[in-house]
Scaffold this active site. Structure first.
Site, PDB file in Angstrom:
ATOM      1  N   GLU A 469       0.795  -1.237   0.000  1.00  0.00           N
ATOM      2  CA  GLU A 469       0.000   0.000   0.000  1.00  0.00           C
ATOM      3  C   GLU A 469       0.826   1.285   0.000  1.00  0.00           C
ATOM      4  O   GLU A 469       0.259   2.376  -0.067  1.00  0.00           O
ATOM      5  CB  GLU A 469      -0.967  -0.014   1.184  1.00  0.00           C
ATOM      6  N   GLU A 613      -0.435  -4.871  15.049  1.00  0.00           N
ATOM      7  CA  GLU A 613      -0.320  -4.924  13.591  1.00  0.00           C
ATOM      8  C   GLU A 613       1.128  -4.898  13.120  1.00  0.00           C
ATOM      9  O   GLU A 613       1.503  -5.597  12.177  1.00  0.00           O
ATOM     10  CB  GLU A 613      -1.086  -3.756  12.965  1.00  0.00           C
TER      11      GLU A 613
END
Length: 677
Positions: A469, A613
Site C-alpha cells: 500500500e 499490527e
C-alpha cells in the site's frame, strides 16, 4: 571450559522454559496497568476485552452493530453496554485497585475463559471468571467466588453502564416471580448515535442457594447512563461463597425485537443455570479444538499458535453471514470494517480447519453482491466491484481521504479467489451453482472490463493502489494483475464444472495481462518500481496463494530480493509469514523458522502476548497477522495445498528444532496430516 558451561546453561534454560510453557493457558502474574493490553474472550458475536482493574472489563463489542458517528463519516463498530462490570464491597468498603494484592490473571484458551484472582487484605481471597458463551451467541457469564479469611459482610452489585456514544438511554428493573425461581432483570436500552439501531442488554444474578433462601436483590438508579442491582451476604471465616452474573446483549441489527429478546435470553440463561451453561460452552470449544495444530519440540511456539487459533475461532462463528475485521471483535480498530484481510489472510486458515465457519465469511460477500455491482456501475465497469472497506450494507466505507477506497481494486480478486477456494475444499457443487458462481462470474466480468486493451500481452491494469500500500496510483501491480488472472481462470473452470459455457473473453483477458520483470530477472512489483522499500509482500504472493509463479528458482530469486526491501518497522506480520511459508516449501526450514518468529514476536504486547499490527505497535489484537502466521503453519510447514480436486499435502521442511507437526481435523472429512523431521 567456562564458555562451554555458559552455553550449556543457556541451552538448559531455553529447554526448561520451553517445556514448562503451558500450551493452553497464558498467565499474567505481574500486571502493570500502565503497560497492559487486554485479551479478548469472544464467541464470534460478543467480544469482552479484559482490564487490569478488578471487576472491570475494558470493552464489550458486538459484531454486526455499526453506525455513523464522528470517525471518517463512515459506519463504525459500536461499544455495547458494559454488562459485566460489577462492584464488590466488604465490610462497607468498595474494593478498588489499590486495595488488593497478589493479583493474577489467566486466559484458558482451551475453554475460552478469563480468570482474575487476588487477595483483599486479611479479609478474603476473590476470583472471578467470565465467558462469552460459545453455544449462546448473545449471552455472557461471570462466575464469582469469595473465600473469607475472617467473618465479613459483602455487598455485590451488577452494574449496567451505557457507553458515551449512545443516546436516549432507558433503564428498567423487573422481577419475575416463579415457584422455582425469582428472576431479577437489570435491563438497559439506548439508540445508536444516529438513532439507526436500538441496542439492548440485560443481566441477572444466578445464586447457588435454593429458591426462598436466595439473597434479596435491590435496584438502584444512579444516573441516566448507569444503574445497578445488588445483594448483601454474610460469610463466615473459611467459607467460600459463589454466585454468577448472566447477561445478554443484542441490537436491532440482529433481531426485530431486541429489548424483549435480550430479557428472554437472560431468563433462558438463568433457568439453564451456571453448571449447564459452562458445560455446553466447554463442549462447544471441545468441538472447535478437534481442528488443531500441534508442534512437538517448541512449547512457546505451540502456545503462540494456540493463541492465534483461539483468536480466529473466537472472532468468527458458523451461520452468521458475517465476516472479520482486522482486529476481529477485540475493539473498535479499523472501525470494524471488512477488508482483504478477511478474504486473503484469515479465510484460508478457517477454511481448512472449519469450513462451516469459513462459509460465513464468503456468505457475507454473497449477500452484498448487489452493492458491489452498483459500485462497479458507478465506476464505469461491469460485473461486481467489491469495496475496499465494507461494513453492514456492502457499500464503500473507506474514509474519503484514503486512496485505497477508489483504487485498491485487488480486493475484488480476493473475494473471487475465496469463493473458488471454498468450492475447492468442500467440493460443494450446489453451493458453487447458487452462491459461488454468481460471485466468480461477476468478479471475472469486472476484470474483463477493468483492463485496458493495449494489444497482445498488454491488457494493462493501470492506476491502482498495490497490495504493497505504499505504492499508490501505479500501473500493472504484480499482485493485482496476477490475482485478476487467477479469478478469470477460476471462473472459467467453475463454468465448466457446472456445465455452463464460460465467457471466452475471460481467458483472452487472462492470457494478455502482463507480469513485469526487472532487468535482473526478479518479478517487478509494478511498472514504476525501482527497488524502493515496500510495506508488505506483493510479488511473493504470486507464488502463494496465487500459484502464478511455479518455477522454484524464480520463487527463490523473488524472495531473496524482496526480503531485503522490508524495513524493520511499520510493516504488518503477514509479510514475514509469507516468507516463512515459501521457504518451508523450498526446503529451508530454518530460514522459514526465522521469518515465522520475525512475523509476530516483535509485535507482541504484555501481559498476554497479544499481537499488534506492526513491530513495536500497540493496536492489538491483529487477527490478520494471526491468519497469515497460521497459513505459514498450515500451508507452509504443514504442506497443505488447496487444489481444484480438494486438499492435498505437498513436500515442505520443518525447522530443525521441531520434531514433528500434526494438523488434525482438516477439511470436511476431518483428516490428520503429519510432517516430521
Amino acid at each position: 571450559m567456562q564458555k562451554r558451561l555458559l552455553i550449556f546453561h543457556c541451552l538448559f534454560l531455553i529447554s526448561y522454559f520451553s517445556f514448562s510453557q503451558d500450551s493452553w493457558k497464558i498467565d499474567a502474574e505481574k500486571i502493570d496497568p500502565s503497560n497492559y493490553y487486554g485479551i479478548t474472550v469472544a464467541n464470534g458475536m460478543i467480544g469482552i476485552v479484559s482490564s487490569p482493574e478488578p471487576f472491570k472489563v475494558k470493552d464489550v463489542v458486538l459484531a454486526g452493530a455499526y453506525d455513523l458517528y464522528g470517525r471518517g463519516r463512515v459506519s463504525n463498530f459500536l461499544r455495547s453496554f458494559n454488562l459485566l462490570n460489577m462492584k464488590l464491597s466488604i465490610d462497607g468498603r468498595e474494593i478498588g485497585a489499590k486495595d488488593i494484592s497478589n493479583m493474577k490473571q489467566e486466559l484458558d484458551m482451551h475453554h475460552a475463559s478469563f480468570t482474575t484472582s487476588f487477595d483483599y487484605g486479611d479479609k478474603a481471597t476473590i476470583s472471578y471468571t467470565y465467558y462469552s458463551l460459545r453455544h449462546l451467541p448473545f449471552t455472557v457469564l461471570m462466575d464469582i467466588s469469595i473465600t473469607a479469611k475472617k467473618d465479613c459482610d459483602i455487598i455485590a452489585s451488577s452494574v449496567m453502564e451505557a457507553p458515551d456514544a449512545l443516546k436516549d438511554v432507558q433503564n428498567y428493573y423487573n422481577e419475575i416471580d416463579r415457584p422455582h425461581a425469582l428472576i431479577s432483570l437489570l435491563t438497559s436500552t439506548a439508540k445508536s448515535p444516529t438513532g439507526k439501531l436500538l441496542m439492548c442488554a440485560s443481566t441477572t444474578f444466578l445464586f447457588s442457594e435454593h429458591r426462598g433462601s436466595e439473597p434479596r436483590v435491590i435496584h438502584e438508579m444512579w444516573d441516566n447512563n448507569m444503574h445497578l442491582m445488588k445483594f448483601s451476604k454474610q460469610i463466615k471465616s473459611g467459607e467460600t461463597y459463589q454466585f454468577s452474573i448472566a447477561g445478554s446483549s443484542i441490537t436491532s441489527a440482529h433481531h426485530d425485537d431486541p429489548l424483549n429478546e435480550a430479557e428472554r435470553l437472560t431468563i433462558f440463561a438463568k433457568l439453564e443455570g451456571r453448571d449447564r451453561l459452562i458445560m455446553f460452552h466447554n463442549k462447544a470449544w471441545d468441538e472447535l479444538w478437534k481442528s488443531d495444530i500441534t508442534i512437538d519440540g517448541d512449547a512457546q511456539s505451540q502456545q503462540d499458535i494456540h493463541s492465534m487459533l483461539y483468536h480466529l475461532y473466537s472472532f468468527a462463528r458458523a451461520g452468521t453471514t458475517m465476516s472479520l475485521s482486522p482486529m476481529g471483535i477485540s475493539g473498535l480498530g479499523y472501525n470494524g470494517h471488512v477488508f482483504w484481510d478477511a478474504d486473503l489472510w484469515m479465510f484460508p486458515a478457517l477454511l481448512v480447519l472449519h469450513p462451516e465457519i469459513a462459509k460465513s465469511l464468503i456468505d457475507y460477500r454473497y449477500e452484498r453482491i448487489d452493492a458491489a455491482k452498483r459500485n462497479a456501475f458507478s465506476h464505469g465497469y461491469k460485473g461486481a466491484m467489491y469495496p475496499w472497506e465494507s461494513a453492514g450494507t456492502g457499500v464503500e466505507e473507506t474514509p474519503v481521504w484514503a486512496l485505497s477506497g477508489p483504487f485498491e481494486h485487488h480486493i475484488t480478486a480476493c473475494v473471487g479467489m475465496a469463493a473458488w477456494n471454498y468450492y475447492c475444499v468442500t467440493q460443494d457443487k450446489k453451493w458453487l451453482r447458487e452462491k459461488g458462481w454468481p460471485i466468480l462470474s461477476a468478479t471475472a466480468d469486472f476484470w474483463a472490463s477493468r483492463v485496458e486493451r493495449n494489444g497482445a500481452g498488454h491488457y494493462d491494469i493501470n492506476d491502482v493502489v498495490a497490495a504493497d500500500e505504499w505504492a499508490e496510483n501505479i500501473d500493472n501491480d504484480a499482485f493485482t494483475n496476477a490475482a485478476a488472472k487467477s479469478v478469470l481462470h477460476a471462473a472459467t473452470e467453475a463454468a465448466k464444472i457446472l456445465g455452463i459455457a464460460p465467457d471466452a473473453d475471460w481467458m483472452n483477458v487472462a492470457n494478455n495481462i502482463p507480469i513485469l520483470k526487472l532487468e535482473n530477472g526478479v518479478t517487478r512489483e509494478h511498472a514504476q518500481y525501482h527497488g524502493e522499500g515496500i510495506k508488505q509482500a506483493d510479488v511473493n504472493l504470486l507464488a502463494y496463494p496465487l500459484k502464478e509463479i511455479k518455477d522454484l528458482n524464480q520463487i527463490k530469486k523473488d524472495l531473496e530480493y524482496y526480503e531485503t526491501r522490508i524495513p524493520n518497522e511499520g510493516t504488518p506480520a503477514m509479510t514475514q509469514a509469507i516468507f516463512a511459508l515459501l521457504y518451508s516449501r523450498l526446503g529451508d526450514g530454518n530460514k522459514a523458522y526465522h521469518f515465522l518468529k520475525d512475523a509476530y514476536t516483535p509485535n507482541l504486547n504484555p501481559p498476554f502476548r497479544v499481537i499488534a499490527e506492526t513491530k513495536g505497535g500497540t493496536n492489538p489484537y491483529f487477527a490478520t497477522g494471526a491468519g497469515g502466521v497460521l497459513q505459514a503453519m498450515l500451508m507452509g510447514f504443514g504442506g497443505l495445498d488447496i487444489t481444484s480436486q480438494g486438499l492435498i499435502q505437498i513436500k515442505s521442511k520443518l525447522p530443525s528444532n521441531w520434531k514433528s507437526l500434526t494438523l488434525s481435523g482438516i477439511g470436511l472429512d476431518k483428516k490428520t496430516f503429519v510432517n516430521q523431521n
